[in-house]
Design a protein around this motif. Structure first.
Motif, PDB file in Angstrom:
ATOM      1  N   ASP A 287      -9.433  -9.657  -8.399  1.00 29.61           N
ATOM      2  CA  ASP A 287      -9.081  -8.643  -7.407  1.00 29.61           C
ATOM      3  C   ASP A 287      -7.836  -7.878  -7.832  1.00 29.61           C
TER       4      ASP A 287
ATOM      5  N   GLY B 224      -5.618   4.409 -12.655  1.00 28.50           N
ATOM      6  CA  GLY B 224      -6.489   5.585 -12.705  1.00 28.50           C
ATOM      7  C   GLY B 224      -6.011   6.687 -11.776  1.00 28.50           C
ATOM      8  N   VAL B 225      -5.595   6.305 -10.567  1.00 29.16           N
ATOM      9  CA  VAL B 225      -5.084   7.295  -9.616  1.00 29.16           C
ATOM     10  C   VAL B 225      -3.809   7.942 -10.146  1.00 29.16           C
TER      11      VAL B 225
ATOM     12  N   THR C 115      -8.790  -5.448 -10.729  1.00 24.33           N
ATOM     13  CA  THR C 115      -9.518  -4.255 -10.287  1.00 24.33           C
ATOM     14  C   THR C 115      -8.611  -3.287  -9.547  1.00 24.33           C
ATOM     15  N   HIS C 116      -7.722  -3.827  -8.695  1.00 24.73           N
ATOM     16  CA  HIS C 116      -6.796  -2.951  -7.985  1.00 24.73           C
ATOM     17  C   HIS C 116      -5.812  -2.291  -8.957  1.00 24.73           C
TER      18      HIS C 116
ATOM     19  N   ILE D  42      -6.397  -1.510 -12.091  1.00 28.62           N
ATOM     20  CA  ILE D  42      -7.129  -0.448 -12.797  1.00 28.62           C
ATOM     21  C   ILE D  42      -7.264   0.787 -11.912  1.00 28.62           C
ATOM     22  N   LEU D  43      -7.569   0.578 -10.632  1.00 25.34           N
ATOM     23  CA  LEU D  43      -7.694   1.706  -9.706  1.00 25.34           C
ATOM     24  C   LEU D  43      -6.363   2.443  -9.547  1.00 25.34           C
ATOM     25  N   ILE D  44      -5.277   1.689  -9.423  1.00 24.64           N
ATOM     26  CA  ILE D  44      -3.962   2.317  -9.249  1.00 24.64           C
ATOM     27  C   ILE D  44      -3.578   3.107 -10.488  1.00 24.64           C
TER      28      ILE D  44
END
Length: 282
Positions: A9, A19-20, A12-13, A15-17
């Motif tokens: 978890d 990317g943003v 994944t978070h 990677i998302l951060i």
């Protein structure tokens, strides 16, 4: 059984951060550049905190534009882009949904041939047919007009295909029930098909609105009067000033203002947009 893996978890978070941040950082730089003097952008070391020139920069662009670059006020170019994008989006949806309705629910000769002829036009973007399209528009006297800006871009094979695929998933029992109740084809279309297609319409509206908003080549060819300039054309003219170094603070302020309408459209239709994409995939 779903395994509880906190490290997964976290990854994944993360990677998302990341990317943003990668996507949002250029937007942040554009905003910072719009709040400083023009020289601050070309010194070699870009400031990362807002400056004190924000009010003057945005007031100048919204009020008088940049006369040296030959651009009208930003509000006028934003209005032109808005009406162009709105007419293109609404026109594409109206034509596509009615053509898909005819192809799916009417049995006429060469029905599938008509569909595939529409679908093949995906291979002919505006850039390929730009010269004959310009000749037709010029001969019809539609240069420097909203009709010339929008009508050549108003048909969409993609939307027709998506609506056709969706209509084919509508149960035939629904059509038979409407027919038993005495509903004609257009009443069935208006009272049943359109309400069940709202999410698809919203998703396509967002896509088509942004498609119309970011158009550059066609408005550049079709307009010679400042009153019909779009916001993308205005940004290009601000950057193409050959007499002096571009006023990057004004350019970036225009870029930030140009982002507002598409972002608002996406935010307002976000739920329907996501739901429509999911249902379209089904």
């Amino acid at each position: 059984m779903v395994e509880n893996r906190p490290w997964l978890d976290f990854l994944t978070h993360l990677i998302l951060i990341v990317g943003v941040l990668i996507v949002a950082f250029p937007v942040y730089v554009a905003f910072i550049a719009s709040t400083h003097e023009p020289s601050a952008f070309v010194r070699g070391v870009m400031p990362l905190l807002p400056g004190d020139n924000m009010g003057a920069t945005y007031s100048q662009m919204l009020g008088s534009g940049l006369e040296v670059a030959g651009t009208p006020p930003v509000w006028l170019m934003l209005g032109n882009s808005f009406w162009m994008a709105m007419i293109i989006a609404v026109g594409k949806i109206a034509i596509s949904i009615t053509s898909a309705f005819a192809i799916v629910y009417f049995r006429f000769p060469f029905r599938m041939l008509a569909f595939w002829m529409i679908f093949v036009t995906l291979m002919l973007p505006v850039e390929v047919r730009i010269i004959p399209t310009f000749a037709v528009v010029a001969n019809l006297g539609m240069l420097n007009s909203y009709a010339g800006l929008t009508l050549p871009l108003i048909a969409s094979a993609t939307a027709t295909f998506l609506f056709r695929q969706f209509f084919m998933t509508v149960p035939e029992e629904l059509m038979e029930a409407a027919r038993v109740d005495g509903a004609g084809p257009m009443k069935f279309f208006k009272d049943i098909l359109i309400p069940v297609s709202i999410t698809n319409i919203a998703a396509l509206f967002v896509i088509m609105f942004i498609y119309g908003w970011v158009q550059y080549l066609w408005p550049l060819l079709i307009t010679t009067q400042e009153q019909f300039y779009t916001i993308v054309m205005g940004i290009k003219r601000l950057m193409a000033n050959t007499d002096r170094e571009p006023a990057w603070n004004l350019v970036m302020a225009t870029v930030m203002l140009a982002m507002v309408p598409p972002v608002l459209v996406v935010l307002l239709l976000q739920r329907l947009f996501i739901k429509g994409l999911v249902e379209t995939e089904k």
